[in-house]
Design an enzyme around this catalytic site. Structure first.
Site, PDB file in Angstrom:
ATOM      1  N   GLU A 100       0.845  -1.206   0.000  1.00  9.07           N
ATOM      2  CA  GLU A 100       0.000   0.000   0.000  1.00  9.07           C
ATOM      3  C   GLU A 100       0.876   1.251   0.000  1.00  9.07           C
ATOM      4  OE1 GLU A 100      -2.413   1.542  -0.746  1.00  9.07           O
ATOM      5  OE2 GLU A 100      -3.946   1.791   0.799  1.00  9.07           O
ATOM      6  N   ASP A 101       0.349   2.339  -0.551  1.00 13.04           N
ATOM      7  CA  ASP A 101       1.110   3.590  -0.584  1.00 13.04           C
ATOM      8  C   ASP A 101       1.148   4.268   0.780  1.00 13.04           C
ATOM      9  OD1 ASP A 101      -1.604   4.250  -0.614  1.00 13.04           O
ATOM     10  OD2 ASP A 101      -1.506   5.491  -2.420  1.00 13.04           O
ATOM     11  N   ASP A 104      -3.593   5.924   6.495  1.00  7.93           N
ATOM     12  CA  ASP A 104      -4.035   7.181   7.088  1.00  7.93           C
ATOM     13  C   ASP A 104      -4.897   6.820   8.304  1.00  7.93           C
ATOM     14  OD1 ASP A 104      -4.585   9.870   7.329  1.00  7.93           O
ATOM     15  OD2 ASP A 104      -5.988   9.953   5.688  1.00  7.93           O
ATOM     16  N   PHE A 153      -1.059  16.657   3.324  1.00  6.30           N
ATOM     17  CA  PHE A 153      -1.449  15.903   2.132  1.00  6.30           C
ATOM     18  C   PHE A 153      -0.241  15.740   1.213  1.00  6.30           C
ATOM     19  CE2 PHE A 153      -3.619  14.763  -1.758  1.00  6.30           C
ATOM     20  CZ  PHE A 153      -4.589  13.902  -1.282  1.00  6.30           C
ATOM     21  N   ARG A 166       1.078  11.659  -9.754  1.00  5.50           N
ATOM     22  CA  ARG A 166       1.500  10.277  -9.491  1.00  5.50           C
ATOM     23  C   ARG A 166       2.887  10.012 -10.075  1.00  5.50           C
ATOM     24  NH1 ARG A 166      -2.957   7.430  -7.638  1.00  5.50           N
ATOM     25  NH2 ARG A 166      -4.971   7.863  -8.599  1.00  5.50           N
TER      26      ARG A 166
HETATM   27  P1  5GP Z   1      -7.225   5.270   5.045  1.00  5.45           P
HETATM   28  O1  5GP Z   1      -8.302   4.274   4.813  1.00  5.45           O
HETATM   29  O2  5GP Z   1      -6.031   4.699   5.731  1.00  5.45           O
HETATM   30  O3  5GP Z   1      -7.756   6.492   5.734  1.00  5.45           O
HETATM   31  O4  5GP Z   1      -6.852   5.819   3.629  1.00  5.45           O
HETATM   32  C1  5GP Z   1      -5.809   5.368   2.891  1.00  5.45           C
HETATM   33  C2  5GP Z   1      -5.899   5.958   1.510  1.00  5.45           C
HETATM   34  O5  5GP Z   1      -6.225   7.365   1.559  1.00  5.45           O
HETATM   35  C3  5GP Z   1      -4.566   5.886   0.803  1.00  5.45           C
HETATM   36  O6  5GP Z   1      -4.393   4.664   0.145  1.00  5.45           O
HETATM   37  C4  5GP Z   1      -4.631   7.074  -0.134  1.00  5.45           C
HETATM   38  O7  5GP Z   1      -5.307   6.706  -1.319  1.00  5.45           O
HETATM   39  C5  5GP Z   1      -5.487   8.067   0.607  1.00  5.45           C
HETATM   40  N1  5GP Z   1      -4.621   9.045   1.301  1.00  5.45           N
HETATM   41  C6  5GP Z   1      -4.468   9.205   2.631  1.00  5.45           C
HETATM   42  N2  5GP Z   1      -3.613  10.200   2.908  1.00  5.45           N
HETATM   43  C7  5GP Z   1      -3.197  10.676   1.709  1.00  5.45           C
HETATM   44  C8  5GP Z   1      -2.267  11.708   1.324  1.00  5.45           C
HETATM   45  O8  5GP Z   1      -1.649  12.417   2.122  1.00  5.45           O
HETATM   46  N3  5GP Z   1      -2.103  11.899  -0.016  1.00  5.45           N
HETATM   47  C9  5GP Z   1      -2.757  11.160  -0.950  1.00  5.45           C
HETATM   48  N4  5GP Z   1      -2.495  11.421  -2.233  1.00  5.45           N
HETATM   49  N5  5GP Z   1      -3.634  10.181  -0.625  1.00  5.45           N
HETATM   50  C10 5GP Z   1      -3.841   9.946   0.693  1.00  5.45           C
END
Ligand code: 5GP
Length: 190
Positions: A100-101, A104, A153, A166
């Protein structure tokens, strides 16, 4: 590529990313060298990380991808994720590593883990490039983690803002005024 107007600063350079991927690959190699794991990348943000990570792993492995929607209730973050494109491997009895990238709140991964765990893999672990621990709403933790990042962000190296950035080879921080346009709701950009 010229410096994007909407970016405030570089957070992680290309060199820092390269070095970290070598480190992560060494840990993964140590744990999976003879296990022929399936690496499942979460579309779309994980593709650049996945592409670099697998090329640093000199061992047998399979790759696959899954695409999931954001949690269905973005306000309360209480909904479930929906699988938009499923992976194609039968993972029963396989060692699975989710790639995963960024984690959050952790909600996406929490739901995805349940979905994949139900398919009875031999093991299920998580490799994440970035982590924003200050925003966590679950007990999800990465087994292999690149960097902790502040609550800002971030874009680049696979991560987008409205589908842009990207393709940046580094990770940068979006300017506050551009970030406010996201209204605090993360776009998965799937
Ligand atoms: P979570 O379910 O953990 O809240 O969300 C994870 C997803 O939210 C990540 O895979 C990504 O797509 C998006 N996300 C969360 N923080 C960021 C950020 O700082 N930048 C970007 N581009 N996407 C984010």
């Amino acid at each position: 590529m010229p410096w994007p107007e909407e970016l405030e600063r570089v957070l992680l350079t290309q060199k820092q990313l390269e070095d970290k991927i070598a480190e992560l690959a060494a840990q993964i190699y140590r744990d999976y060298a003879n296990k022929n794991p399936v690496l499942i990348g979460i579309l779309t943000g994980a593709i650049v990380f996945m592409a670099d990570l697998i090329r640093a792993l000199p061992m047998d492995l399979s790759i696959d991808f899954i695409s999931v929607s954001s949690y269905e209730d973005a306000t309360t973050h209480s909904g479930r994720v929906r699988v938009l494109k499923d992976c194609s491997h039968d993972i029963r009895g396989r060692h699975v590593l989710i790639v995963e990238d960024i984690v959050d709140t952790g909600l996406t991964l929490q739901h995805l883990r349940h979905i994949l765990q139900d398919r009875q893999p031999a093991s299920l672990r998580l490799c994440c490039l970035l982590d924003k621990p200050s925003r966590r709403r679950t007990n999800v933790t990465a087994d292999y983690l690149g960097f902790e990042v502040p609550d800002e962000f971030v874009v680049g190296y696979g991560l987008d803002y409205a589908e842009k950035y990207r393709n940046l080879p580094y990770v940068g921080v979006l300017k506050e005024d551009a970030y406010r346009k996201t209204c605090g709701v993360n776009s998965r950009g799937a």
